[in-house]
Motif scaffolding. Structure first.
Motif, PDB file in Angstrom:
ATOM      1  N   TYR A   4       2.427  -1.176   4.541  1.00 38.67           N
ATOM      2  CA  TYR A   4       1.975   0.196   4.295  1.00 38.67           C
ATOM      3  C   TYR A   4       3.159   1.144   4.360  1.00 38.67           C
ATOM      4  N   TYR A  50     -10.961   7.094   9.405  1.00 39.82           N
ATOM      5  CA  TYR A  50      -9.811   6.557   8.662  1.00 39.82           C
ATOM      6  C   TYR A  50      -9.536   5.104   9.075  1.00 39.82           C
ATOM      7  N   GLY A  87      -0.640   6.530  -1.982  1.00 38.54           N
ATOM      8  CA  GLY A  87      -1.647   7.122  -1.099  1.00 38.54           C
ATOM      9  C   GLY A  87      -2.019   8.564  -1.403  1.00 38.54           C
ATOM     10  N   PRO A  88      -2.111   8.950  -2.690  1.00 45.41           N
ATOM     11  CA  PRO A  88      -2.464  10.344  -2.990  1.00 45.41           C
ATOM     12  C   PRO A  88      -3.935  10.592  -2.692  1.00 45.41           C
ATOM     13  N   ASN A  89      -4.276  11.833  -2.532  1.00 46.96           N
ATOM     14  CA  ASN A  89      -5.667  12.194  -2.316  1.00 46.96           C
ATOM     15  C   ASN A  89      -6.222  12.790  -3.594  1.00 46.96           C
ATOM     16  N   THR A 121       3.748   5.089   4.765  1.00 53.71           N
ATOM     17  CA  THR A 121       3.283   6.465   4.931  1.00 53.71           C
ATOM     18  C   THR A 121       4.279   7.195   5.819  1.00 53.71           C
ATOM     19  N   ASP A 147       0.871  -1.179   0.000  1.00 47.18           N
ATOM     20  CA  ASP A 147       0.000   0.000   0.000  1.00 47.18           C
ATOM     21  C   ASP A 147       0.905   1.226   0.000  1.00 47.18           C
ATOM     22  N   GLY A 153      -6.994   8.366  -1.619  1.00 53.28           N
ATOM     23  CA  GLY A 153      -7.890   9.037  -0.677  1.00 53.28           C
ATOM     24  C   GLY A 153      -8.978   9.676  -1.537  1.00 53.28           C
ATOM     25  N   GLN A 199       1.851   8.636  11.040  1.00 55.94           N
ATOM     26  CA  GLN A 199       0.689   7.741  11.057  1.00 55.94           C
ATOM     27  C   GLN A 199       0.963   6.431  11.810  1.00 55.94           C
ATOM     28  N   HIS A 233       3.801  12.948  -0.666  1.00 51.89           N
ATOM     29  CA  HIS A 233       3.483  11.649  -1.264  1.00 51.89           C
ATOM     30  C   HIS A 233       4.660  11.079  -2.046  1.00 51.89           C
ATOM     31  N   HIS A 241      -4.034   2.967  -3.321  1.00 49.19           N
ATOM     32  CA  HIS A 241      -4.907   3.342  -2.211  1.00 49.19           C
ATOM     33  C   HIS A 241      -5.216   4.843  -2.132  1.00 49.19           C
ATOM     34  N   ASP A 298      -9.584   1.643   6.883  1.00 55.97           N
ATOM     35  CA  ASP A 298      -8.416   0.769   6.754  1.00 55.97           C
ATOM     36  C   ASP A 298      -8.729  -0.661   7.201  1.00 55.97           C
ATOM     37  N   PHE A 323      -1.613   3.079  12.532  1.00 56.23           N
ATOM     38  CA  PHE A 323      -1.446   1.710  12.042  1.00 56.23           C
ATOM     39  C   PHE A 323      -1.312   0.702  13.186  1.00 56.23           C
ATOM     40  N   GLU A 365     -10.131   4.420  -0.828  1.00 61.44           N
ATOM     41  CA  GLU A 365     -10.998   4.383   0.352  1.00 61.44           C
ATOM     42  C   GLU A 365     -12.446   4.098  -0.028  1.00 61.44           C
TER      43      GLU A 365
HETATM   44  N1  ARG Z   1      -4.220   9.184   1.679  1.00 57.87           N
HETATM   45  C1  ARG Z   1      -3.467   9.060   2.877  1.00 57.87           C
HETATM   46  C2  ARG Z   1      -2.687  10.367   3.144  1.00 57.87           C
HETATM   47  O1  ARG Z   1      -2.532  11.198   2.274  1.00 57.87           O
HETATM   48  C3  ARG Z   1      -2.480   7.909   2.825  1.00 57.87           C
HETATM   49  C4  ARG Z   1      -3.097   6.534   2.676  1.00 57.87           C
HETATM   50  C5  ARG Z   1      -2.186   5.454   3.143  1.00 57.87           C
HETATM   51  N2  ARG Z   1      -2.786   4.119   3.068  1.00 57.87           N
HETATM   52  C6  ARG Z   1      -3.678   3.656   3.938  1.00 57.87           C
HETATM   53  N3  ARG Z   1      -4.188   2.460   3.736  1.00 57.87           N
HETATM   54  N4  ARG Z   1      -4.075   4.329   4.992  1.00 57.87           N
HETATM   55  O2  ARG Z   1      -2.227  10.539   4.251  1.00 57.87           O
END
Ligand code: ARG
Length: 582
Positions: A346, A324, A122-124, A348, A119, A161, A352, A133, A159, A328, A356, A270
């Motif tokens: 994962y 969140y 992880g872009p939004n 990140t 994973d 966002g 975070q 990112h 993955h 997950d 996790f 998500e």
């Molecule tokens: N979109 C999240 C961010 O920008 C990261 C996602 C990471 N992956 C996950 N399964 N939570 O912080």
């Protein structure tokens, strides 16, 4: 697959210990920390002194006596207080490299290949990709390649966002700007337009504007929340708009990742976890693992032996909203169902880590993930500017990935233009820029923060990506004048720089293994750099093409050809490539 050189040497020394009467010794040989004194060393005599009531030097001398007739070593000596210094015989070394040269892979595949969900990225969606990112994408891509080299099946999931408040903000802003669009007419029953009512450029302007507005305009913020709620509950027009946002945004993300040589096997996010949430919560309820806490539904994840108390994992807030962690966990339900992985990894930001830890514990408690599946989070540090604070643009804004890449590319293009080496409209500069950027990141231990220093990262000398490329290009230009060299064999070293290069090359299998075992690209950076240094030293101290002795010349060529493949393997696993000239 052959043993690593170090394993071969260890086995020899181990049997010498046994022959000298120390069968109980756990003996390993390691690469010498003093290459001026010896190539390898063994400290195995030291811990035996107490047990056998004998001076360590005496033990070392007895072992050395056993090794005197061993053809694997060209030199063996015992030195105070009890070390054994070793040099490997040139013939054994060159035979070893010859075997490596003809092998189809430089390291033995994993005896138990795994299925891994990775994973990363992880872009939004609809928010521009920024350098936060960047690390996830760069480190994840490298780990994916390393795992695959060893035979794992890796499913890389970007993955996205794609389900949060940013969607409600964009929808609300669009409604203000273009209220006449059919998406906002709840009585509309016809088909929606096939084309999005915005371009990516417009979308990139809409989101930050809407986000800023929501901070000063409470009514706008409330409408954005309501729109998010409606979207999440399947209101038709909003779903149609969401699909437009997704298509436009994902196409742009793909282009950006392509420029970085980063790719994903699946583009889930998500939103894909949402159908799994209700059944998951019902199952947790039935198992009795959910508890009520101030109106919220939580799983308590604290353990007696925790050094710091871990807060409970909140799954449903008092107002019914999920979080969140809920997403997950539901994603883990989906991943177990779809892929039954042996490992989920994962990548990140390390901020975070707590999230996790809570999710992993809750997943075990709720029986979503069996103990046989490894759950791991690699939390990486921040990329800082020279001021030690998170990297910003010159104007102080968040640096967009595209801009970062184009700034490095221009910087390198200028350098190449000054050197007048290649003129190909920026293609080579682009290749070097990616290497500079990725190596600058990957050469640090992932968990550490690092300082982004363009001049240093882009330098063609020193511990940099471009230096590795430069070394490969140098070898390519020699090989281009060698005709067909594929059949040439590596022979015994006849000079010290050549032997040093052979010794460094012999470490390739174990360095690859270490990067795999520890999911650690930085190991390959450090090794690639050592190898490049050894190649250049050999190059400066040896006549290669002008060597009059044909046998020697052929062996030199075979050696640098192997070094080139070794370097290319390292940079491929790091996620970049070398140009033909630079
Ligand atoms: N979109 C999240 C961010 O920008 C990261 C996602 C990471 N992956 C996950 N399964 N939570 O912080």
């Amino acid at each position: 697959m052959m043993k690593t050189l170090i394993a071969l040497l260890s086995a020899q020394v181990q049997s010498a210990f046994a022959a000298a009467g120390f069968a109980d010794a756990a003996v390993t040989v390691s690469v010498s920390s003093r290459p001026d004194l010896c190539e390898f060393q063994c400290n195995g005599a030291m811990p035996l002194a107490k047990i056998h009531r004998k001076a360590p030097l005496a033990i070392a001398q007895e072992v050395v006596a056993q090794l005197a007739s061993c053809a694997v070593f060209s030199e063996v000596s015992a030195v105070a207080p009890g070390f054994i210094n070793l040099r490997v015989s040139p013939a054994v070394l060159s035979q070893h490299l010859e075997a490596l040269r003809v092998a189809d892979k430089f390291a033995a595949p994993s005896p138990a290949p795994r299925r891994v969900v990775l994973d990363y990225g992880g872009p939004n969606v609809a928010k521009p990709l920024h350098i936060g990112h960047l690390r996830s994408a760069i480190i994840g891509e490298s780990i994916k390649r390393i795992y695959r080299y060893f035979g794992d099946t890796v499913i890389g999931d970007v993955h996205l966002g794609d389900w949060g408040l940013q969607m409600g903000l964009i929808i609300t802003a669009l409604q203000e700007r273009q209220p006449e669009l059919p998406y906002f007419d709840e009585s509309y029953a016809g088909e929606y337009p096939a084309d999005a009512p915005f371009t990516i450029t417009e979308l990139e302007e809409i989101y930050p504007a809407a986000s800023a507005k929501s901070k000063i305009d409470a009514d706008f913020a409330a409408r954005a929340h309501a729109a998010t709620y409606k979207l999440q509950n399947g209101v038709r027009g909003y779903t149609a708009l969401w699909l437009h946002i997704m298509r436009v945004s994902v196409a742009d993300l793909k282009k950006n990742y392509e420029n970085l040589h980063v790719s994903f096997d699946i583009w889930m996010g998500e939103s894909d976890a949402q159908p799994y949430i209700a059944p998951m919560l019902a199952d947790m309820e039935a198992k009795g693992v959910l508890t009520q806490s101030e109106g919220a539904q939580v799983i308590s994840v604290a353990r007696e032996d925790d050094r710091e108390e871990l807060p409970p994992c909140i799954l449903v807030k008092r107002d019914g909203a999920t979080l969140y962690a809920t997403t997950d966990l539901a994603t883990l339900v989906q991943r177990m169902e779809d892929f039954s992985p042996d490992k989920v990894l994962y990548l990140t930001d390390k901020r975070q880590s707590l999230h996790f830890e809570q999710v992993f514990r809750a997943a075990r408690i709720a029986g979503i993930v069996p103990e046989s599946t490894v759950l791991q989070h690699i939390g990486f540090g921040t990329m800082n500017g020279k001021d030690g604070k998170p990297f910003k643009t010159r104007e102080g804004g968040v640096m967009r990935l595209e801009r970062l890449i184009s700034e490095i590319t221009q910087f390198i293009a200028q350098k190449i233009a000054d050197n007048q080496t290649v003129s190909d409209g920026g293609k080579t500069a682009g290749i070097i820029a990616i290497a500079a950027l990725k190596y600058g990141d990957l050469s640090n231990l992932a968990t550490k923060d690092y300082v982004f220093d363009m001049e240093r990262f882009a330098s063609f000398e020193g511990n940099t990506g471009p230096y590795l490329l430069y070394t490969i290009v140098r070898i390519k230009s020699i090989l281009a004048r060698c005709g067909d060299y594929a059949h040439l064999q590596i022979c015994e070293a006849d000079n010290p720089a050549q032997k040093a290069l052979q010794l460094t090359l012999a470490q390739l299998p174990e360095q690859l293994q270490a990067s795999y075992r520890d999911s650690a690209p930085h190991v390959l950076c450090a090794y690639g750099y050592d190898l490049a240094v050894a190649v250049n030293k050999f190059y400066h101290e040896t006549r290669i093409l002008s060597e009059p002795d044909e046998a020697k010349k052929q062996s030199y060529i075979a050696l640098i050809a192997l070094a080139k493949r070794a370097l290319e393997t390292c940079i491929d696993l790091l996620g970049f490539e070398a140009p033909d000239k630079m």
